[in-house]
Design a protein around this motif. Structure first.
Motif, PDB file in Angstrom:
ATOM      1  N   THR A 260      11.591 -20.056   7.141  1.00  0.00           N
ATOM      2  CA  THR A 260      11.230 -18.869   6.331  1.00  0.00           C
ATOM      3  C   THR A 260      11.064 -17.723   7.516  1.00  0.00           C
ATOM      4  O   THR A 260      10.829 -16.507   6.686  1.00  0.00           O
ATOM      5  N   GLY A 261      11.000 -17.920   8.607  1.00  0.00           N
ATOM      6  CA  GLY A 261      10.926 -16.549   9.305  1.00  0.00           C
ATOM      7  C   GLY A 261      11.519 -15.629   9.040  1.00  0.00           C
ATOM      8  O   GLY A 261      11.430 -13.958   8.915  1.00  0.00           O
TER       9      GLY A 261
ATOM     10  N   TYR B 280      10.588 -13.146   6.425  1.00  0.00           N
ATOM     11  CA  TYR B 280      10.029 -11.905   5.748  1.00  0.00           C
ATOM     12  C   TYR B 280      10.844 -11.464   7.466  1.00  0.00           C
ATOM     13  O   TYR B 280      10.538 -10.123   7.541  1.00  0.00           O
ATOM     14  N   ARG B 281      11.592 -11.703   8.087  1.00  0.00           N
ATOM     15  CA  ARG B 281      12.368 -10.074   9.180  1.00  0.00           C
ATOM     16  C   ARG B 281      13.673  -9.849   8.287  1.00  0.00           C
ATOM     17  O   ARG B 281      12.866  -8.397   8.635  1.00  0.00           O
TER      18      ARG B 281
ATOM     19  N   ARG C 281      17.148  -9.646  14.312  1.00  0.00           N
ATOM     20  CA  ARG C 281      16.347 -10.309  15.256  1.00  0.00           C
ATOM     21  C   ARG C 281      16.236  -9.060  16.303  1.00  0.00           C
ATOM     22  O   ARG C 281      15.742  -8.923  17.451  1.00  0.00           O
TER      23      ARG C 281
ATOM     24  N   VAL D 194       7.534  -7.238  12.005  1.00  0.00           N
ATOM     25  CA  VAL D 194       7.529  -7.921  11.262  1.00  0.00           C
ATOM     26  C   VAL D 194       5.753  -8.676  10.960  1.00  0.00           C
ATOM     27  O   VAL D 194       5.466  -9.405   9.602  1.00  0.00           O
ATOM     28  N   SER D 195       5.141  -8.366  11.795  1.00  0.00           N
ATOM     29  CA  SER D 195       3.720  -9.474  11.692  1.00  0.00           C
ATOM     30  C   SER D 195       3.212  -8.717  10.569  1.00  0.00           C
ATOM     31  O   SER D 195       1.990  -9.152  10.287  1.00  0.00           O
TER      32      SER D 195
ATOM     33  N   SER E 184       4.155  -9.358   7.255  1.00  0.00           N
ATOM     34  CA  SER E 184       3.843 -10.562   7.091  1.00  0.00           C
ATOM     35  C   SER E 184       2.435 -11.221   6.821  1.00  0.00           C
ATOM     36  O   SER E 184       2.398 -12.403   5.785  1.00  0.00           O
TER      37      SER E 184
ATOM     38  N   ARG F 129       3.557 -12.038   0.624  1.00  0.00           N
ATOM     39  CA  ARG F 129       4.291 -13.905   1.108  1.00  0.00           C
ATOM     40  C   ARG F 129       3.834 -14.475  -0.269  1.00  0.00           C
ATOM     41  O   ARG F 129       4.701 -15.781   0.129  1.00  0.00           O
TER      42      ARG F 129
ATOM     43  N   ARG G 277       5.594 -21.208  10.091  1.00  0.00           N
ATOM     44  CA  ARG G 277       4.047 -20.808  10.362  1.00  0.00           C
ATOM     45  C   ARG G 277       3.194 -21.317   9.496  1.00  0.00           C
ATOM     46  O   ARG G 277       2.265 -21.916   9.849  1.00  0.00           O
ATOM     47  N   ASP G 278       3.829 -21.382   8.322  1.00  0.00           N
ATOM     48  CA  ASP G 278       2.467 -22.063   7.503  1.00  0.00           C
ATOM     49  C   ASP G 278       3.182 -23.123   6.083  1.00  0.00           C
ATOM     50  O   ASP G 278       2.451 -22.960   5.238  1.00  0.00           O
TER      51      ASP G 278
ATOM     52  N   ARG H  32       2.468 -11.360  18.954  1.00  0.00           N
ATOM     53  CA  ARG H  32       2.288 -11.598  17.525  1.00  0.00           C
ATOM     54  C   ARG H  32       1.157 -13.461  17.576  1.00  0.00           C
ATOM     55  O   ARG H  32       0.977 -13.201  16.332  1.00  0.00           O
TER      56      ARG H  32
ATOM     57  N   ASP I 164      -0.392 -13.031  14.021  1.00  0.00           N
ATOM     58  CA  ASP I 164      -0.115 -14.071  12.815  1.00  0.00           C
ATOM     59  C   ASP I 164      -1.168 -15.201  12.701  1.00  0.00           C
ATOM     60  O   ASP I 164      -1.400 -16.040  11.593  1.00  0.00           O
TER      61      ASP I 164
ATOM     62  N   ARG J 214      -4.591 -13.312  10.637  1.00  0.00           N
ATOM     63  CA  ARG J 214      -4.567 -12.490   9.489  1.00  0.00           C
ATOM     64  C   ARG J 214      -5.655 -13.445   8.606  1.00  0.00           C
ATOM     65  O   ARG J 214      -5.605 -15.013   8.621  1.00  0.00           O
TER      66      ARG J 214
HETATM   67  O1  C5P Z   1       9.605 -17.214  12.833  1.00  0.00           O
HETATM   68  P1  C5P Z   1      10.518 -15.681  13.855  1.00  0.00           P
HETATM   69  O2  C5P Z   1       9.349 -15.998  14.895  1.00  0.00           O
HETATM   70  O3  C5P Z   1      10.562 -15.500  13.298  1.00  0.00           O
HETATM   71  O4  C5P Z   1       8.943 -15.461  12.720  1.00  0.00           O
HETATM   72  C1  C5P Z   1       9.601 -14.110  12.669  1.00  0.00           C
HETATM   73  C2  C5P Z   1       7.408 -13.295  11.871  1.00  0.00           C
HETATM   74  O5  C5P Z   1       7.614 -13.484  10.647  1.00  0.00           O
HETATM   75  C3  C5P Z   1       6.306 -14.021  12.428  1.00  0.00           C
HETATM   76  O6  C5P Z   1       5.996 -13.178  13.354  1.00  0.00           O
HETATM   77  C4  C5P Z   1       5.447 -14.282  11.618  1.00  0.00           C
HETATM   78  O7  C5P Z   1       4.515 -13.102  11.167  1.00  0.00           O
HETATM   79  C5  C5P Z   1       5.980 -14.236  10.197  1.00  0.00           C
HETATM   80  N1  C5P Z   1       6.252 -15.144   9.742  1.00  0.00           N
HETATM   81  C6  C5P Z   1       5.303 -15.712   8.775  1.00  0.00           C
HETATM   82  N2  C5P Z   1       5.276 -17.078   7.914  1.00  0.00           N
HETATM   83  C7  C5P Z   1       6.697 -17.937   7.992  1.00  0.00           C
HETATM   84  C8  C5P Z   1       7.408 -18.307   9.142  1.00  0.00           C
HETATM   85  C9  C5P Z   1       7.142 -16.354   9.544  1.00  0.00           C
HETATM   86  O8  C5P Z   1       4.548 -14.951   8.424  1.00  0.00           O
HETATM   87  N3  C5P Z   1       6.110 -18.955   7.429  1.00  0.00           N
END
Ligand code: C5P
Length: 227
Positions: A34-35, A38-39, A90, A98-99, A102, A108, A134-135, A184, A188, A191
């Motif tokens: 899922t990250g 968001y990326r 990346r 990204v934060s 997101s 979201r 994350r969630d 981050r 994260d 928020r």
């Molecule tokens: O997992 P990764 O480091 O690639 O995630 C990048 C960013 O995406 C996180 O720092 C966070 O801000 C957001 N993210 C999120 N919810 C998720 C996965 C990622 O808010 N389920």
């Protein structure tokens, strides 16, 4: 009981991606990062030159972004508007922004809806999927049959991220990575919508002293015990 959905959450640098992907492979399940979603939206935001503090504009970009996720753990992928963006998402500019993206509730909401649709496709009428983020255990699929929350010391996480960046051809300064990991985490975790938090019914696993093989073995045991 394992209903086919495994949620793997935790901060960055815990070995989450590698472990989640390895588990999906071992279980013959699909895999969703899922990250990466968001990326990819963040990449779209940067390309559009949208200001990071304009929630309405970020939401518009997210809505218009055409994201396609490939959920095969042996070749997971993400494409944005028809092009493979696995590498680009990346890059440091994306990681930095990204934060902020997101944290926007409407962004979201859009992505969570798409995540649920992908999970549905992978599990109905049958099948399994390992979803990392994350969630995932708290918001995306609270009904997941197994929820794992990975942690590791900030030092260990910065170290892993630096090694991973180097291995993927993005030489990185360890102190900068360390600062980014901390930044981050703070953003994260604080928020207002879907902050990084362990689900009450998640199994927590501290990976600081564990090798990837050990983490994988433990996840496999947990999945087998639920299955
Ligand atoms: O997992 P990764 O480091 O690639 O995630 C990048 C960013 O995406 C996180 O720092 C966070 O801000 C957001 N993210 C999120 N919810 C998720 C996965 C990622 O808010 N389920």
């Amino acid at each position: 009981e394992l209903n086919g959905i495994v949620a793997v959450d935790g901060p960055s640098g815990t070995g989450k991606s590698t472990a989640a992907r390895g588990l999906a492979h071992a279980l013959g399940a699909a895999y969703l990062d899922t990250g990466a979603m968001y990326r990819a939206v963040t990449l779209a935001v940067l390309r559009a030159g949208a200001p990071l503090d304009d929630a309405a504009e970020l939401t518009r970009v997210a809505r218009d972004a055409h994201l396609v996720m490939r959920t095969d753990p042996d070749s997971p992928g993400v494409s944005l508007d028809g092009a493979d963006v696995r590498g680009e998402i990346r890059e440091q500019e994306v990681t930095k922004a990204v934060s902020a993206v997101s944290a926007v509730p409407e962004v979201r909401e859009l992505l969570v809806r798409r995540q649920r649709a992908l999970i549905d496709t992978a599990t109905r009428p049958s099948g399994g999927i390992v979803v990392e983020g994350r969630d995932v255990g708290t918001v995306v699929v609270p009904e997941a049959g197994l929820k794992v929350y990975l942690t590791a010391s900030a030092d260990a996480r910065a170290h892993r991220r630096t090694a991973q960046d180097a291995a993927e051809g993005r030489p990185a300064d360890r102190d900068l990575v360390h600062a980014d990991v901390r930044r981050r985490d703070t953003l994260d975790s604080n928020r207002s919508v879907a902050p990084l938090r362990m689900a009450e019914d998640a199994v927590s696993l501290d990976t600081t002293e564990l090798s990837l093989e050990q983490v994988l073995r433990r996840l496999h045991e947990l999945a087998a015990a639920r299955g």
